[in-house]
Write a protein that holds these residues in place. Sequence first.
Motif, mmCIF file in Angstrom:
data_model
loop_
_atom_site.group_PDB
_atom_site.id
_atom_site.type_symbol
_atom_site.label_atom_id
_atom_site.label_comp_id
_atom_site.label_asym_id
_atom_site.label_seq_id
_atom_site.Cartn_x
_atom_site.Cartn_y
_atom_site.Cartn_z
ATOM 1 N N LYS A 247 0.659 -1.358 -0.286
ATOM 2 C CA LYS A 247 -0.348 0.331 0.346
ATOM 3 C C LYS A 247 1.318 1.508 0.266
ATOM 4 O O LYS A 247 1.382 1.205 1.128
ATOM 5 C CB LYS A 247 -0.644 -0.011 1.490
ATOM 6 N N TYR A 248 1.658 1.374 -0.838
ATOM 7 C CA TYR A 248 2.914 2.793 -1.344
ATOM 8 C C TYR A 248 2.548 3.037 -3.266
ATOM 9 O O TYR A 248 2.611 2.004 -3.732
ATOM 10 C CB TYR A 248 3.813 2.017 -0.690
ATOM 11 N N LEU A 249 2.671 4.543 -3.157
ATOM 12 C CA LEU A 249 2.553 4.521 -4.153
ATOM 13 C C LEU A 249 3.754 5.916 -4.351
ATOM 14 O O LEU A 249 3.616 6.914 -3.565
ATOM 15 C CB LEU A 249 1.474 4.638 -4.637
ATOM 16 N N ASP A 250 4.681 5.206 -5.091
ATOM 17 C CA ASP A 250 5.927 6.949 -5.378
ATOM 18 C C ASP A 250 4.757 7.904 -7.118
ATOM 19 O O ASP A 250 5.019 7.460 -7.730
ATOM 20 C CB ASP A 250 6.891 6.698 -6.078
ATOM 21 N N ILE A 251 4.701 9.260 -6.861
ATOM 22 C CA ILE A 251 4.034 10.207 -6.786
ATOM 23 C C ILE A 251 4.556 11.014 -8.376
ATOM 24 O O ILE A 251 4.474 12.494 -6.940
ATOM 25 C CB ILE A 251 2.856 9.408 -7.320
ATOM 26 N N ALA A 252 5.680 11.466 -8.127
ATOM 27 C CA ALA A 252 6.127 12.693 -8.831
ATOM 28 C C ALA A 252 4.818 13.406 -8.789
ATOM 29 O O ALA A 252 4.848 13.921 -9.962
ATOM 30 C CB ALA A 252 7.260 13.321 -9.243
ATOM 31 N N LEU A 253 4.880 14.664 -8.092
ATOM 32 C CA LEU A 253 3.827 15.706 -8.364
ATOM 33 C C LEU A 253 4.571 17.657 -8.891
ATOM 34 O O LEU A 253 4.104 18.142 -9.252
ATOM 35 C CB LEU A 253 3.070 16.370 -7.079
ATOM 36 N N GLN A 254 5.389 17.531 -8.274
ATOM 37 C CA GLN A 254 7.015 18.553 -8.474
ATOM 38 C C GLN A 254 6.112 20.061 -7.465
ATOM 39 O O GLN A 254 6.658 20.464 -7.401
ATOM 40 C CB GLN A 254 7.010 19.128 -9.862
ATOM 41 N N HIS A 255 5.121 20.006 -7.795
ATOM 42 C CA HIS A 255 4.372 21.184 -7.887
ATOM 43 C C HIS A 255 3.138 21.904 -7.513
ATOM 44 O O HIS A 255 2.466 20.824 -8.034
ATOM 45 C CB HIS A 255 4.530 22.699 -8.328
ATOM 46 N N ILE A 256 2.136 22.574 -7.231
ATOM 47 C CA ILE A 256 0.944 22.176 -6.496
ATOM 48 C C ILE A 256 0.310 24.247 -7.722
ATOM 49 O O ILE A 256 -0.659 24.461 -7.823
ATOM 50 C CB ILE A 256 -0.056 22.635 -5.679
ATOM 51 N N SER A 257 1.201 25.206 -7.587
ATOM 52 C CA SER A 257 0.486 26.604 -8.184
ATOM 53 C C SER A 257 0.308 26.216 -9.767
ATOM 54 O O SER A 257 0.813 25.973 -10.222
ATOM 55 C CB SER A 257 1.930 27.314 -8.432
ATOM 56 N N ASP A 258 -0.928 26.477 -9.810
ATOM 57 C CA ASP A 258 -1.359 26.261 -11.599
ATOM 58 C C ASP A 258 -0.249 26.589 -12.668
ATOM 59 O O ASP A 258 -0.360 26.087 -13.582
ATOM 60 C CB ASP A 258 -2.439 26.659 -12.072
ATOM 61 N N ASP A 259 -0.741 28.338 -11.925
ATOM 62 C CA ASP A 259 0.785 28.592 -12.959
ATOM 63 C C ASP A 259 2.129 28.058 -13.469
ATOM 64 O O ASP A 259 2.736 28.414 -14.512
ATOM 65 C CB ASP A 259 1.087 30.375 -12.628
ATOM 66 N N VAL A 260 2.874 27.613 -11.795
ATOM 67 C CA VAL A 260 4.090 27.070 -11.954
ATOM 68 C C VAL A 260 4.029 25.469 -12.789
ATOM 69 O O VAL A 260 4.651 25.286 -13.300
ATOM 70 C CB VAL A 260 4.457 27.073 -10.924
ATOM 71 N N LEU A 261 3.013 24.564 -12.598
ATOM 72 C CA LEU A 261 2.758 23.169 -13.023
ATOM 73 C C LEU A 261 2.724 24.156 -14.975
ATOM 74 O O LEU A 261 3.145 23.167 -15.606
ATOM 75 C CB LEU A 261 0.994 23.239 -12.894
ATOM 76 N N ARG A 262 1.730 24.829 -14.891
ATOM 77 C CA ARG A 262 1.443 25.355 -16.774
ATOM 78 C C ARG A 262 2.924 24.938 -17.243
ATOM 79 O O ARG A 262 3.486 24.617 -19.182
ATOM 80 C CB ARG A 262 0.771 26.349 -16.574
ATOM 81 N N ARG A 263 3.927 26.671 -16.963
ATOM 82 C CA ARG A 263 4.874 26.425 -16.943
ATOM 83 C C ARG A 263 5.933 25.345 -17.260
ATOM 84 O O ARG A 263 6.592 25.111 -18.082
ATOM 85 C CB ARG A 263 5.502 27.401 -16.918
ATOM 86 N N MET A 264 5.700 24.408 -16.006
ATOM 87 C CA MET A 264 6.509 22.798 -16.287
ATOM 88 C C MET A 264 5.942 22.203 -17.409
ATOM 89 O O MET A 264 6.645 21.214 -17.486
ATOM 90 C CB MET A 264 5.844 22.634 -15.302
ATOM 91 N N HIS A 265 4.791 22.095 -18.425
ATOM 92 C CA HIS A 265 4.548 21.466 -19.434
ATOM 93 C C HIS A 265 4.358 19.906 -18.172
ATOM 94 O O HIS A 265 4.368 18.862 -19.087
ATOM 95 C CB HIS A 265 5.527 20.858 -20.321
ATOM 96 N N ARG A 266 3.217 20.576 -17.111
ATOM 97 C CA ARG A 266 2.623 18.953 -16.635
ATOM 98 C C ARG A 266 2.283 19.229 -16.854
ATOM 99 O O ARG A 266 1.082 17.502 -17.027
ATOM 100 C CB ARG A 266 2.844 19.145 -14.853
ATOM 101 N N HIS A 267 1.040 19.167 -18.120
ATOM 102 C CA HIS A 267 -0.531 18.796 -18.170
ATOM 103 C C HIS A 267 -1.316 18.467 -16.955
ATOM 104 O O HIS A 267 -2.345 17.335 -17.493
ATOM 105 C CB HIS A 267 -0.159 17.880 -19.147
ATOM 106 N N VAL A 268 -1.690 19.086 -16.081
ATOM 107 C CA VAL A 268 -2.442 18.383 -14.668
ATOM 108 C C VAL A 268 -2.597 19.906 -14.237
ATOM 109 O O VAL A 268 -1.925 20.707 -14.085
ATOM 110 C CB VAL A 268 -1.739 17.832 -13.980
ATOM 111 N N THR A 269 -3.773 20.282 -13.628
ATOM 112 C CA THR A 269 -3.991 21.190 -12.712
ATOM 113 C C THR A 269 -4.263 21.102 -10.982
ATOM 114 O O THR A 269 -4.106 19.793 -10.964
ATOM 115 C CB THR A 269 -5.364 22.532 -13.033
#
Length: 432
Positions: A247-269
């Motif tokens: 019951k373990y999952l490694d999931i890289a999120l990198q950030h949570i700010s919508d603006d930062v995620l957009r500029r990171m090209h993460r394709h998630v909000t």
Amino acid sequence: MKRGVVDFISLGCSKNLVDSELLMKQFEANGYRCTHDSDNPQGEIAVINTCGFISDAKEESINTILEFAQAKQQGRLSRLYVMGCLSQRYMDELRAELPEVDGFYGKFDFKNLLRDLGKAVVPTCDGQRSLTTPRHYAYLKIAEGCDRHCAYCAIPLITNRHVSRPMEDILAEVRWLVGQGVKEFQVIEQELTYYGVDLYGRQQIAELVRQIAAVPGVEWIRLHYAYPNQFPLELLDVIRDTPQVCKYLDIALQHISDDVLRRMHRHVTKSETLALLDTIRQRVPGIHLRTTLMVGFPGETDEQFAELLDFVREQRFERLGAFAYSEEEGTYSQLHYADDVSSEVKQQRLDRLMALQQRISAEVEAAKVGTTMKVIIDRREGDYYIGRTEYCSPEVDPEVLIPAAARRLRTGSFYNVKITDAEEFDLYGEVV
């Protein structure tokens, strides 16, 4: 200098480690004796498996090469070879700057090293590995490359497109590893949830994990490096309902700010991320989440960093790693964004983030005191046996320390352990 001995040095991630193990097995099949990350390398041949992910990793790789090049100049080493991500990306430059190295190999042609030594790949050993981990666990690489193209990441420039291994090849390797005594599998790839799309036309990670779990002798499976965009929710049912899957999952999120995620090209909000995390915790009660976050991405404001801190404070990730943005040559962010957050601010933000996580980790681990947990024993150190629960991946997560005086325990065996005390990143317990 010991004739017939090859010293392997693996830098960077566990995916590199798997490559080293594959090549070590071929060397041994050709009559060599191999050491790995030896404290006192004395072989006639050294093979350095390099990392080229971020600037610190590249610097470590170069320094290691220079150290062994000096040993060669002093007559303590006969031949020096370099493989892996750094040489995959900068082979021409490295050849020009490091003439002491006898040969450079990339991520995919490293078996040519045998040919250049006058040896040959041994077909009967192809796909087999000389394990460098304790024999009860192994890393299982199920794909290479990545199609995501995040703005900051050089990995697609090094490894190119995502290429899944056929399921039957992976399962054959699992059966072989079980035959070598492996009970626990750390399933790894650059982007776990994309597995199978190139081969089967759709995400097949859930089916692959089911089939790995069905192999007799597999006791624990742990999943690393998932991606939040287009996450296959059926995988959660497999994690919840399959006893062999931790019951373990490694999931890289990198950030949570919508603006930062957009500029990171993460394709998630942000809203999509929060909804996914809520779904994961609802569908797999008790799951431990590991994530990776980045501070100091170009343009990250104080307000956006504060938003990241609030996110971590609210989510209370059981495991969290973080790093400061490093400008990497050829990436979208290096070509299009100014690296405008100072190194001092990056470090301050990183320190604040990890101090917050340290407090959260201490509280998460303290909540386990008084519970009884299944623990696998990795080794003995001094007065303690060192083990891990299903919520702990080797080398990066908390460990369980069990007094060795109480009774003799076997490395690689499972025990029920009552947790008696906790520190920020470790637990103490006794076998019951």
